[in-house]
Write a protein that holds these residues in place. Structure first.
Motif, PDB file in Angstrom:
ATOM      1  N   GLU A  51      43.366 -17.267  85.906  1.00 48.29           N
ATOM      2  CA  GLU A  51      42.201 -18.078  86.269  1.00 48.29           C
ATOM      3  C   GLU A  51      41.076 -17.240  86.842  1.00 48.29           C
ATOM      4  O   GLU A  51      39.902 -17.450  86.525  1.00 48.29           O
ATOM      5  CB  GLU A  51      42.616 -19.164  87.266  1.00 48.29           C
ATOM      6  N   MET A 100      36.630 -25.752  97.316  1.00 50.15           N
ATOM      7  CA  MET A 100      37.552 -24.989  96.462  1.00 50.15           C
ATOM      8  C   MET A 100      38.821 -25.793  96.238  1.00 50.15           C
ATOM      9  O   MET A 100      39.340 -26.395  97.165  1.00 50.15           O
ATOM     10  CB  MET A 100      37.891 -23.641  97.115  1.00 50.15           C
ATOM     11  N   LYS A 101      39.326 -25.767  94.998  1.00 49.96           N
ATOM     12  CA  LYS A 101      40.529 -26.534  94.726  1.00 49.96           C
ATOM     13  C   LYS A 101      41.765 -25.872  95.313  1.00 49.96           C
ATOM     14  O   LYS A 101      41.733 -24.694  95.689  1.00 49.96           O
ATOM     15  CB  LYS A 101      40.694 -26.756  93.228  1.00 49.96           C
ATOM     16  N   ASP A 102      42.839 -26.630  95.365  1.00 48.85           N
ATOM     17  CA  ASP A 102      44.075 -26.159  95.969  1.00 48.85           C
ATOM     18  C   ASP A 102      44.848 -25.322  94.953  1.00 48.85           C
ATOM     19  O   ASP A 102      45.285 -25.824  93.923  1.00 48.85           O
ATOM     20  CB  ASP A 102      44.911 -27.365  96.417  1.00 48.85           C
ATOM     21  N   TYR A 103      45.009 -24.035  95.274  1.00 46.51           N
ATOM     22  CA  TYR A 103      45.699 -23.122  94.365  1.00 46.51           C
ATOM     23  C   TYR A 103      47.151 -22.872  94.773  1.00 46.51           C
ATOM     24  O   TYR A 103      47.825 -22.043  94.178  1.00 46.51           O
ATOM     25  CB  TYR A 103      44.957 -21.782  94.302  1.00 46.51           C
ATOM     26  N   GLU A 104      47.626 -23.560  95.794  1.00 48.53           N
ATOM     27  CA  GLU A 104      48.955 -23.285  96.331  1.00 48.53           C
ATOM     28  C   GLU A 104      50.056 -23.471  95.287  1.00 48.53           C
ATOM     29  O   GLU A 104      51.068 -22.773  95.310  1.00 48.53           O
ATOM     30  CB  GLU A 104      49.216 -24.175  97.546  1.00 48.53           C
ATOM     31  N   SER A 105      49.882 -24.408  94.364  1.00 45.95           N
ATOM     32  CA  SER A 105      50.923 -24.680  93.372  1.00 45.95           C
ATOM     33  C   SER A 105      50.854 -23.744  92.161  1.00 45.95           C
ATOM     34  O   SER A 105      51.743 -23.752  91.308  1.00 45.95           O
ATOM     35  CB  SER A 105      50.822 -26.134  92.888  1.00 45.95           C
ATOM     36  N   TYR A 106      49.822 -22.901  92.107  1.00 47.96           N
ATOM     37  CA  TYR A 106      49.672 -22.005  90.966  1.00 47.96           C
ATOM     38  C   TYR A 106      50.717 -20.891  91.006  1.00 47.96           C
ATOM     39  O   TYR A 106      51.003 -20.332  92.066  1.00 47.96           O
ATOM     40  CB  TYR A 106      48.282 -21.367  90.968  1.00 47.96           C
TER      41      TYR A 106
END
Length: 227
Positions: A15, A1-7
């Motif tokens: 998304e 899973m990609k890193d969503y912390e910056s979203y």
């Protein structure tokens, strides 16, 4: 899973909501819930908004939920326990919330939510934040959880990295309504018997005061999967 912390919360919701087959928001109709709703309704106006009605919520919460339902045309789903308060008293005795708050929360909150999530929900959106409680400090914005049945579900916490000030700034900037309980001094609220005014700067310090309890169980009954 990609890193969503910056979203950002809005981009995270966009998304996941658009790709989900049945996204839902569980709402206590707190200020966090209002922010999530304001963002999510712009993406999917008919998204299901779930209120777990224990039969013990504050009058203000019931009234505010109805107010938002009318004002924003919310698709409000009210989920209730199998046992009425009278039936619970007959089976477990009076004021179970005082004698065994964990069991009371299980009967009136956790089990009803579990049954609802098992009805085909694949995306569960919450208003939780890391700064709310020590039990939430490691909260991920995107988590995969396993329900007791073994079925997996995506759990989203778009406001995970926000603090209380940022939430209120959003509310005031966007002129959003909020639960009148805040004007009475409450900073977190659930059922009337287990909620008091905060006793410290911790916004959840008025929940289950003196009972050594920090969570009702709806955010701990599932098993978080390691990603």
């Amino acid at each position: 899973m990609k890193d969503y912390e910056s979203y950002s919360p809005q981009s995270l919701l966009e998304e996941f909501i658009v790709s989900a087959s049945r996204p839902v928001i569980t709402s206590s109709f707190s200020v966090n819930s209002v922010v999530i709703l304001d963002m999510a309704l712009k993406i999917k106006p008919d998204i299901e908004v779930v209120l777990i009605d224990t039969g013990l919520l504050f009058k203000e919460t019931y009234e505010f939920a109805e107010q938002l339902k009318s004002r924003w045309n919310i698709n409000l789903i009210v989920v209730k326990p199998e046992l009425s308060l009278e039936e619970q008293e007959k089976r477990y005795g009076k004021e179970l919330w005082n004698r065994d708050p964990d069991l009371c929360c299980k009967l009136r909150k956790v089990e009803p939510l579990d049954r609802f999530l098992e009805s085909g929900v694949d995306l569960w959106i919450t208003g939780m934040r890391r700064d709310q409680s020590p039990t939430r400090k490691n909260l991920g914005k995107v988590e995969i959880h396993r329900l007791p049945s073994g079925r997996k579900i995506t759990k989203l916490a778009p406001l995970a990295d926000w603090d209380r000030k940022k939430v209120w700034n959003y509310v005031f900037k966007n002129n959003l309504p909020y639960n009148p309980l805040y004007d009475k001094g409450y900073t977190s609220f659930g059922c009337v018997p287990c909620t008091s005014l905060p006793v410290s700067d911790d916004e959840r310090s008025g929940r289950w005061t003196g009972k050594g309890k920090l969570e009702c169980g709806i955010h701990t009954f599932t098993e978080k999967e390691e990603i």
